[in-house]
Design an enzyme around this catalytic site. Sequence first.
Site, PDB file in Angstrom:
ATOM      1  N   LYS A 208       0.839  -1.201   0.000  1.00 27.64           N
ATOM      2  CA  LYS A 208       0.000   0.000   0.000  1.00 27.64           C
ATOM      3  C   LYS A 208       0.873   1.250   0.000  1.00 27.64           C
ATOM      4  O   LYS A 208       1.941   1.281   0.609  1.00 27.64           O
ATOM      5  CB  LYS A 208      -0.921  -0.017   1.228  1.00 27.64           C
ATOM      6  CG  LYS A 208      -1.962   1.094   1.260  1.00 27.64           C
ATOM      7  CD  LYS A 208      -2.838   0.961   2.493  1.00 27.64           C
ATOM      8  CE  LYS A 208      -3.878   2.081   2.568  1.00 27.64           C
ATOM      9  NZ  LYS A 208      -4.721   1.975   3.773  1.00 27.64           N
ATOM     10  N   SER A 284      -9.321   1.801   2.681  1.00 27.54           N
ATOM     11  CA  SER A 284      -8.483   2.535   1.741  1.00 27.54           C
ATOM     12  C   SER A 284      -7.418   1.691   1.061  1.00 27.54           C
ATOM     13  O   SER A 284      -6.755   2.150   0.143  1.00 27.54           O
ATOM     14  CB  SER A 284      -7.818   3.706   2.458  1.00 27.54           C
ATOM     15  OG  SER A 284      -7.002   3.265   3.526  1.00 27.54           O
ATOM     16  N   SER A 308      -9.594  -0.354   6.933  1.00 28.66           N
ATOM     17  CA  SER A 308      -9.009  -0.191   5.602  1.00 28.66           C
ATOM     18  C   SER A 308      -8.375  -1.442   5.020  1.00 28.66           C
ATOM     19  O   SER A 308      -8.070  -1.476   3.834  1.00 28.66           O
ATOM     20  CB  SER A 308      -7.966   0.936   5.625  1.00 28.66           C
ATOM     21  OG  SER A 308      -8.580   2.174   5.890  1.00 28.66           O
TER      22      SER A 308
END
Length: 611
Positions: A208, A284, A308
């Site tokens: 990420k 996210s 997330s």
Amino acid sequence: MIFGKKKKISMIPASEVNLTQVNYDLQKLQAPRLSGIWLKMFAYLIEFPFIGSCIISHLKNQNKMDEMLRNSVIPEPPMFKPEFRPQEQEAGVVCLEEEAKPADRVESAMRCLPRFDPASSWNSESTSFRYWKIRDYAYAYWSGHTTPSIVAEHVISAVEECKNMVPQIPLMISFDAEEIRKQAAASTQRFKEGNPLSNLDGIFMAVKDDIDCYPYPSKGGTTWLHDTRPVKQDGVAVSRLRSCGVIFIGKATMHELGMGDTGLNPHHGTPRNPHDPLRYTGGSSSGSAAIVAAGICPAALGSDGGGSIRIPASLCGIVGLKTTYGRTDMTGCVCGFGTVEAIGPMASSVDDVMLVHAAMLGSSPAEKISLRPPIPCLPNLSSNESSIASFRMRLGKYTEWFNDVNSPDVSGVCGNVLTSLSEMHGCEIVEITIPELQQMRLVNVVSYGSESLCSLVPECQKGEFQKLALDSRINMTIFKSFTASDYVAAQRLRRRLMYFHMEIFKKVDIIVTPTTGMTAPIIHPNALSCGESDLEVTGNLMKFVVTANVLGFPAISIPVGYDKQGLPIGLQLIGQPWAEATIIRLASAIEKRWSEHKKKPVIYFDVLKGK
């Protein structure tokens, strides 16, 4: 639970609240869906000095924020980060040496896994779909069926093909094919010499974009953060995985600064759900989930400050683990100094989550002092004695909360899993009630928002604020309205909530909920260029996940089925502090029962065999 006048509410001490007489109090978030010109106008107005204050005040009143923070007398002292009582060691586990080499922990984890024959899987002509596991990759490399360098070309082609699809599916923010080839060549040579670093050698993973992975920049989904925060080395979690031979393919796209739960990113493009490209992945950690679900990598790294990892895992039909607060060193993460975040693995199977978790775990020096974490453990799943029936697990279900979903398919599928666990595995389903879920959501917003704002203040004061996407600017403006006393009040509520849950955990081993209150939402075309704000969707996606963030509990999302449109549904298991082994054990049993019904995503690449 509360009494007093309308303008000043005195809360009963948590220890005096009767947990058998609790009314369900989680209300829908109140705000209109905005996109396009309306979103631009709203962002402009909310930032305007006087008008903006009036708008924020109205939103807070609608959602009872001031009532809970400023008009309540909270008797508990603040808890500025999760505090845990000493916990008994879980049964049927294998303890890992936290100070051992990550590769040694991976080998210990391998011995804990259920029996599996990758040779028969490789040669199988079964038409049912399943993802390749890390053990399949290791077998293919050792047996000479393929090499990391060959697989690297398939991975590179898959990422490029997604970028050129219509509609475009951007998965990566930073991606360098030559860097991938370089890592793969080194791994191939190690296998050729018969000396791989671990069973993770040659395994491809995405990271990420808020976790440092040298030589790539960490932009956090923005257009500017890397200019103010240069990356000079790997984050600790990445470094541990790299020492095991993991090949990192670059930085996966994400919702900007983690301030959203759909994965929408107007700057770098919005990844699409491999099960339906017209729908969001969830966020996210959106790119990480999509890459795993599409078969491009068997695992990826995400971060979780408000679901997330678990939200996109649920929406994309994969497994996502959020560990106990402080279990994994957050050094080298953009959000590394908050009190609600954790870095965790996302993978196509529970087995692979276990292996990656084993490699990357280990508390920071500061957390070892303040939290005194117990020895990390993994469930021993390698024998018949590991059956969950022998552990007589008690599963807590708050029925009103469990059924408060946007689609009855979600609660129906998840409810069927609980029924099966009770009837087939001897689990006891215990009805529970949980007070002050409305306050739980607010504590997460105030804590995450205030801590994120604090870490970004210098950059925002330099004018970078205007470079954020419109939904991020709106969120940041609301975060700015929280005062120091609001933050302290939220931490007082956190202590109350911790008390309630630790009382509940005296009666149950795991709290079970759907992961999300809805399946993957539709992407509105007018949102792609400038963003959108939809608090109804936010409320449905985050309804069940923030408890683990606010209170630091471990939690895992495991796919358990599909809705009538064929979209994945996830079940969430929330464990007691440091009890990763317990939730992984149950997740593995659930996976074994329901994995035969997996559907092949619309977008899927067989990078191992090159199909």
